[in-house]
Design a protein around this motif. Structure first.
Motif, PDB file in Angstrom:
ATOM      1  N   ASP A 134       0.890  -1.358   0.023  1.00 49.06           N
ATOM      2  CA  ASP A 134       0.233   0.223   0.012  1.00 49.06           C
ATOM      3  C   ASP A 134       0.862   1.093  -0.034  1.00 49.06           C
ATOM      4  O   ASP A 134       0.280   2.223   0.207  1.00 49.06           O
ATOM      5  CB  ASP A 134      -1.054   0.125   1.097  1.00 49.06           C
ATOM      6  CG  ASP A 134      -1.930  -0.997   1.186  1.00 49.06           C
ATOM      7  OD1 ASP A 134      -2.228  -1.302   0.068  1.00 49.06           O
ATOM      8  OD2 ASP A 134      -2.397  -1.853   2.146  1.00 49.06           O
ATOM      9  N   HIS A 135       2.042   1.140  -0.388  1.00 52.92           N
ATOM     10  CA  HIS A 135       3.203   2.107  -0.392  1.00 52.92           C
ATOM     11  C   HIS A 135       4.085   2.214  -1.410  1.00 52.92           C
ATOM     12  O   HIS A 135       4.607   0.914  -1.607  1.00 52.92           O
ATOM     13  CB  HIS A 135       3.762   2.328   0.857  1.00 52.92           C
ATOM     14  CG  HIS A 135       3.028   2.634   2.375  1.00 52.92           C
ATOM     15  ND1 HIS A 135       2.669   3.945   2.684  1.00 52.92           N
ATOM     16  CD2 HIS A 135       2.596   1.707   3.071  1.00 52.92           C
ATOM     17  CE1 HIS A 135       1.954   3.746   3.819  1.00 52.92           C
ATOM     18  NE2 HIS A 135       1.667   2.246   4.046  1.00 52.92           N
ATOM     19  N   ASN A 136       4.203   3.318  -2.275  1.00 51.08           N
ATOM     20  CA  ASN A 136       4.842   3.247  -3.433  1.00 51.08           C
ATOM     21  C   ASN A 136       5.697   4.550  -3.473  1.00 51.08           C
ATOM     22  O   ASN A 136       5.329   5.450  -3.518  1.00 51.08           O
ATOM     23  CB  ASN A 136       4.113   3.174  -4.520  1.00 51.08           C
ATOM     24  CG  ASN A 136       4.809   2.961  -5.845  1.00 51.08           C
ATOM     25  OD1 ASN A 136       6.112   2.931  -5.750  1.00 51.08           O
ATOM     26  ND2 ASN A 136       4.311   3.002  -6.971  1.00 51.08           N
ATOM     27  N   LEU A 137       7.126   4.295  -3.520  1.00 55.86           N
ATOM     28  CA  LEU A 137       8.020   5.521  -3.616  1.00 55.86           C
ATOM     29  C   LEU A 137       8.525   5.133  -5.009  1.00 55.86           C
ATOM     30  O   LEU A 137       9.063   3.939  -5.492  1.00 55.86           O
ATOM     31  CB  LEU A 137       9.067   5.448  -2.832  1.00 55.86           C
ATOM     32  CG  LEU A 137       8.914   5.748  -1.005  1.00 55.86           C
ATOM     33  CD1 LEU A 137       9.953   5.046  -0.362  1.00 55.86           C
ATOM     34  CD2 LEU A 137       8.421   7.497  -1.221  1.00 55.86           C
ATOM     35  N   TYR A 138       8.688   6.328  -5.976  1.00 46.03           N
ATOM     36  CA  TYR A 138       9.093   6.146  -7.255  1.00 46.03           C
ATOM     37  C   TYR A 138       9.826   6.971  -7.816  1.00 46.03           C
ATOM     38  O   TYR A 138       9.490   8.470  -7.293  1.00 46.03           O
ATOM     39  CB  TYR A 138       7.884   5.666  -8.261  1.00 46.03           C
ATOM     40  CG  TYR A 138       6.925   6.885  -8.422  1.00 46.03           C
ATOM     41  CD1 TYR A 138       7.202   7.925  -9.539  1.00 46.03           C
ATOM     42  CD2 TYR A 138       5.727   7.105  -7.876  1.00 46.03           C
ATOM     43  CE1 TYR A 138       6.456   8.863  -9.699  1.00 46.03           C
ATOM     44  CE2 TYR A 138       4.965   8.228  -8.056  1.00 46.03           C
ATOM     45  CZ  TYR A 138       5.068   9.116  -8.914  1.00 46.03           C
ATOM     46  OH  TYR A 138       4.483  10.010  -9.145  1.00 46.03           O
ATOM     47  N   ALA A 139      10.478   7.018  -8.919  1.00 46.90           N
ATOM     48  CA  ALA A 139      11.400   8.042  -9.496  1.00 46.90           C
ATOM     49  C   ALA A 139      11.254   7.724 -10.847  1.00 46.90           C
ATOM     50  O   ALA A 139      11.326   6.597 -11.302  1.00 46.90           O
ATOM     51  CB  ALA A 139      12.820   7.945  -9.257  1.00 46.90           C
ATOM     52  N   SER A 140      11.115   8.657 -11.922  1.00 49.58           N
ATOM     53  CA  SER A 140      10.838   8.406 -13.189  1.00 49.58           C
ATOM     54  C   SER A 140      11.332   9.512 -14.112  1.00 49.58           C
ATOM     55  O   SER A 140      11.865  10.465 -13.649  1.00 49.58           O
ATOM     56  CB  SER A 140       9.518   8.324 -13.766  1.00 49.58           C
ATOM     57  OG  SER A 140       8.675   9.382 -13.511  1.00 49.58           O
ATOM     58  N   TYR A 141      11.855   8.992 -15.377  1.00 50.50           N
ATOM     59  CA  TYR A 141      12.296  10.023 -16.533  1.00 50.50           C
ATOM     60  C   TYR A 141      11.383   9.546 -17.570  1.00 50.50           C
ATOM     61  O   TYR A 141      11.287   8.434 -17.854  1.00 50.50           O
ATOM     62  CB  TYR A 141      13.496   9.854 -16.795  1.00 50.50           C
ATOM     63  CG  TYR A 141      13.976  10.232 -18.090  1.00 50.50           C
ATOM     64  CD1 TYR A 141      14.443  11.661 -18.134  1.00 50.50           C
ATOM     65  CD2 TYR A 141      14.477   9.592 -19.208  1.00 50.50           C
ATOM     66  CE1 TYR A 141      14.499  12.140 -19.531  1.00 50.50           C
ATOM     67  CE2 TYR A 141      14.662   9.926 -20.462  1.00 50.50           C
ATOM     68  CZ  TYR A 141      14.913  11.462 -20.631  1.00 50.50           C
ATOM     69  OH  TYR A 141      15.086  12.078 -21.946  1.00 50.50           O
ATOM     70  N   SER A 142      10.881  10.511 -18.202  1.00 50.49           N
ATOM     71  CA  SER A 142      10.072  10.483 -19.353  1.00 50.49           C
ATOM     72  C   SER A 142      10.400  11.553 -20.778  1.00 50.49           C
ATOM     73  O   SER A 142      10.626  12.643 -20.026  1.00 50.49           O
ATOM     74  CB  SER A 142       8.730  10.163 -19.093  1.00 50.49           C
ATOM     75  OG  SER A 142       8.094  11.574 -18.637  1.00 50.49           O
ATOM     76  N   GLN A 143      10.179  11.084 -21.591  1.00 43.51           N
ATOM     77  CA  GLN A 143      10.434  12.174 -22.894  1.00 43.51           C
ATOM     78  C   GLN A 143       9.199  12.211 -23.706  1.00 43.51           C
ATOM     79  O   GLN A 143       8.581  11.096 -23.977  1.00 43.51           O
ATOM     80  CB  GLN A 143      11.580  11.913 -23.702  1.00 43.51           C
ATOM     81  CG  GLN A 143      12.106  13.127 -24.837  1.00 43.51           C
ATOM     82  CD  GLN A 143      13.391  12.864 -25.405  1.00 43.51           C
ATOM     83  OE1 GLN A 143      13.318  11.901 -26.342  1.00 43.51           O
ATOM     84  NE2 GLN A 143      14.278  13.157 -24.985  1.00 43.51           N
TER      85      GLN A 143
END
Length: 782
Positions: A487-496
């Motif tokens: 029930d917990h989500n830590l995320y990092a992302s890169y998008s173009q």
């Protein structure tokens, strides 16, 4: 006082009196029971083109389910921007049906062919290539999702700012009949009839017919027509085969919209420069005299969505679609009876698209998607620019036919490195071919023959251009997610993402810089009219979580975007052969840095407070964005000059937010919902050049609703109030007055008003958001 005003005042007092505090607009997905909608783990979205829990998706996404939209009394997709951070969705100038969309500072508000959208609009996974007929009315909806940030990998070109997904209901397994009726202020009368039935165990058919009408908020004092009225017929039909445990599901759907609302006329912000016509007291009144062509919008679409489960782990999806829309619009820029600056226009668009997806999910650590996409689209625009500033009058006619053929292959894959850590990688390669046929011809003595004018051709065409340009782009995406618990989500992302290049339909070919002055070659004209794609690199970190035993859902995201090759429109007054007219050239002369923070929450404050089974909820959103140009090059005195210090990112308030308090309690054989929403947007610049007359200062809106729903969901009755404080706020406009080319400062004459830059009267007009409305909606389902 009229009966209509008395009724409106009484109804408003009733709604305001029902509760003195603001209320709830929860973040919800599928139409689940109220107690489950706040649980981030149970909200299902398709942001990554597959069904996932909202809390699992490493993308900033807001989802609005059917129940929430009903509780809010939402009318069309522009309503959801009020409670979505860093998002602007508005009806474009002069029409009810054309959409202007901006997310995180990126979008497009010019609807003519040649310009691409910056936010992708999807109807049941079908991309709408043009903004005309894209203001989708809300009926038969399952949910609406707003994806913020570039979605170039899974959704392709022109989702550089984000995407809005409108998902309609699938047909029920049993015979069903639903009736919805609405009546309210300004003569609002609406009816929606929805029916469906199974033909066999595997085949179901259904459809809806909607009639949506409303009187105008104001009046055109010249023509006597209502201004800001609504007159729409709409319909949807569906045939479904399979599903219900079968290894296939095929859905054939069609939709039709006929909008015969009057043209929306703008409100002049300054007196007429030559006529002295005063500024009108009512901002919804206008005096434009252009009536030809008659305002009319017609759109039709058909789609075939199919899913085949090839194995337990492998699924094939296919999305085939055809869409077509035609619009006729009389656009009176000066909003006065005189033909000082009038633009009659036609927009004709069509598209054929095909998408294929292959999904792998065997329940193990690896899931993936491979796909291909094809689009063949035409966008044809014709318009006169009538500047009858001399005895004979002058018209510049433009016909811009722009065809697009695009093909893309894409993939997106997720691997669970551990039970808690996941890595996702994706990429899309797109090939674009843009073909344009642009004609610009001047006429004296009247309008062009296309719009029934008797003008005489004057000189050679300013533009007689045929050309083709090819663009290709790879847009990657990567994200990593850490879930310490499900029930917990830590995320990092890169998008173009990228927005397609094209040709400026207003550009005047003879004005192209040339080795031989005044005699540009075909190559020089092509270079002059062509602009390249925009691109953005976006970085995001975020957290999503369900807290306190699912009593609180929280989503927090921080982002940074490097926005390059920004297409800077040059649509402005100019001279062609010594005659003042309307033209421009788009260049990739801009760059911007955009950073911000977004927060969304849905919290259960308490239950069983006053009676068993009641519940009090608070939901809210907050967006902060710092968007600024680092480069903005324009020609001043023939010299390229960076004026970025004097430019603003348009349609992007620094602060946006909402707070909703909702209380549900058992009453009789059902539940009573009482809710109110306060939303806020800070100062907004309508264009890149700040304009003290046209820009909107910060403002808040107050909405409220009372809805009773029977226990079996078969009947509901709602009383709704929108913009209860009757706040006047500008959403868009036109400005053609003399301004400093560098700073944008508008000098004032001795009379305290600007000098016209085009036309004799001056064009500085505004369009406004809806005033206070109160209405009642009843829904019966059998």
């Amino acid at each position: 006082m009229s009966k209509a005003i008395l009724w409106q005042s009484a109804a408003t007092a009733l709604v305001l009196g029902a509760f003195a505090m603001p209320a709830h607009a929860q973040e919800a997905g599928d139409p689940l029971p109220q107690a489950e909608e706040a649980q981030g783990g149970t909200i299902i979205v398709t942001a990554r083109r597959r069904e996932e829990r909202l809390v699992d998706v490493p993308v900033a996404v807001s989802s609005f389910g059917a129940e929430e939209l009903q509780q809010r009394g939402s009318v069309d997709i522009t309503d959801i921007a009020q409670v979505t951070p860093n998002t602007t969705l508005e009806e474009s100038r002069g029409t009810n049906s054309t959409l202007s969309a901006f997310i995180r500072g990126i979008g497009q508000q010019d609807p003519v062919s040649g310009f691409e959208q910056g936010v992708g609009i999807y109807l049941d996974d079908v991309y709408l290539n043009r903004p005309q007929a894209a203001v989708l009315d809300i009926y038969d909806v399952e949910r609406i999702e707003v994806l913020r940030g570039p979605q170039g990998t899974l959704y392709g070109r022109n989702t550089i700012g984000g995407a809005v997904k409108y998902v309609t209901r699938e047909l029920p397994d049993e015979t069903s009949l639903r009736l919805r009726a609405t009546a309210g202020t300004y003569g609002r009368l609406e009816g929606v009839v929805t029916a469906s039935t199974p033909i066999t165990d595997l085949v179901r058919v259904g459809g809806s017919v909607a009639r949506l009408t409303r009187d105008g908020f104001g009046e055109n004092l010249t023509t006597g027509e209502e201004n800001y009225n609504k007159d729409i017929w709409a319909a949807r039909g569906t045939i479904e085969v399979g599903g219900n445990g079968e290894p296939y599901f095929i859905r054939f759907s069609g939709d039709y919209t006929k909008d015969e609302s009057n043209a929306r006329g703008g409100h002049r912000l300054i007196p007429g420069a030559t006529s002295g016509a005063p500024v009108l007291d009512d901002v919804y009144d206008t005096r434009g005299g252009l009536t030809d062509p008659e305002q009319d919008v017609e759109a039709i679409g058909v789609a075939l969505n199919a899913r085949f489960d090839l194995t337990e782990a492998l699924t094939l999806r296919s999305i085939t679609a055809y869409r077509k829309d035609d619009s006729a619009s009389p656009i009176d820029f000066d909003a006065l009876p005189a033909v000082s600056f009038d633009v009659p226009a036609y927009y004709r668009n069509s598209q054929v698209s095909q998408e294929v997806q292959l999904l792998w999910d065997d329940g193990g650590r690896f899931t993936g998607l491979l796909g291909g996409y094809y689009l063949n689209a035409t966008a044809d625009t014709q318009f006169d620019v009538r500047l009858f500033t001399t005895f004979a009058g002058f018209t510049a006619f433009t016909e811009a036919n722009v065809d697009t053929e695009t093909f893309a292959v894409f993939g997106d894959f997720t691997y669970d490195l551990t039970d808690r850590l996941s890595l996702s990688l994706g990429g899309r390669y797109t090939w674009d071919e843009r073909t344009a046929d642009i004609l610009r011809q001047n006429y004296l003595g009247g309008g062009s023959p296309v719009f029934g004018g008797a003008g005489i051709p004057f000189g050679a065409p300013g533009t007689d251009f045929q050309g083709t340009a090819d663009f290709d782009k790879f847009t990657p995406r990567a994200s990593i997610s850490f879930q310490p618990t499900p029930d917990h989500n830590l995320y990092a992302s890169y998008s173009q993402g990228f927005k397609g290049g094209g040709f400026d339909p207003r550009g005047v070919g003879v004005n192209a810089p040339a080795a031989t002055p005044g005699m540009p070659t075909d190559a020089e004209i092509t270079d002059f009219l062509t602009f390249a794609p925009e691109s953005v690199d976006s970085y995001e970190v975020g957290y999503k979580g369900s807290l306190l035993d699912d009593a609180v859902y929280v989503a927090l995201a921080a982002f940074y975007a490097d926005y390059t090759d920004v297409q800077i429109p040059g649509s402005a007054a100019c001279n062609v052969g010594g005659i003042a007219t309307f033209c421009g050239v788009v260049t990739n002369a801009g760059a911007a840095e955009i950073k911000g923070i977004e927060f969304e929450t849905n919290a259960r404050l308490g239950r069983d407070l006053a009676t068993a089974g009641d519940e009090l909820r608070l939901s809210g959103s907050l967006g902060w964005i710092d968007a600024e140009y680092t480069e903005f090059v324009t020609l001043i005195g023939g010299q390229p000059t960076d004026v970025s210090d004097f430019r603003e990112v348009q349609n992007t308030p620094e602060w946006s937010g909402s707070a909703t308090l909702g209380y549900t309690t058992p009453v009789g054989s059902g539940d009573l919902y009482l809710g109110s929403t306060v939303s806020y947007r800070s100062e907004t610049s309508q264009f890149e050049v700040p304009n003290p007359f046209l820009d909107q200062s910060g403002y808040a809106l107050v909405d409220a609703s009372i809805v009773w729903t029977s226990a079996d969901g078969g009947f509901s009755l709602g009383l709704y109030g929108r913009n209860l404080t009757d706040k006047e706020y500008k959403t868009s406009g036109y400005t053609f007055v003399v301004a400093d080319p560098a700073t944008g400062e508008i000098p004032l004459n001795d009379d305290g008003f600007p000098t016209p830059s085009l036309g004799t009267e001056g064009a500085l007009t505004a369009f406004y958001g809806n005033p206070r409305q109160v209405y009642v909606t009843a829904t019966i389902e059998f």
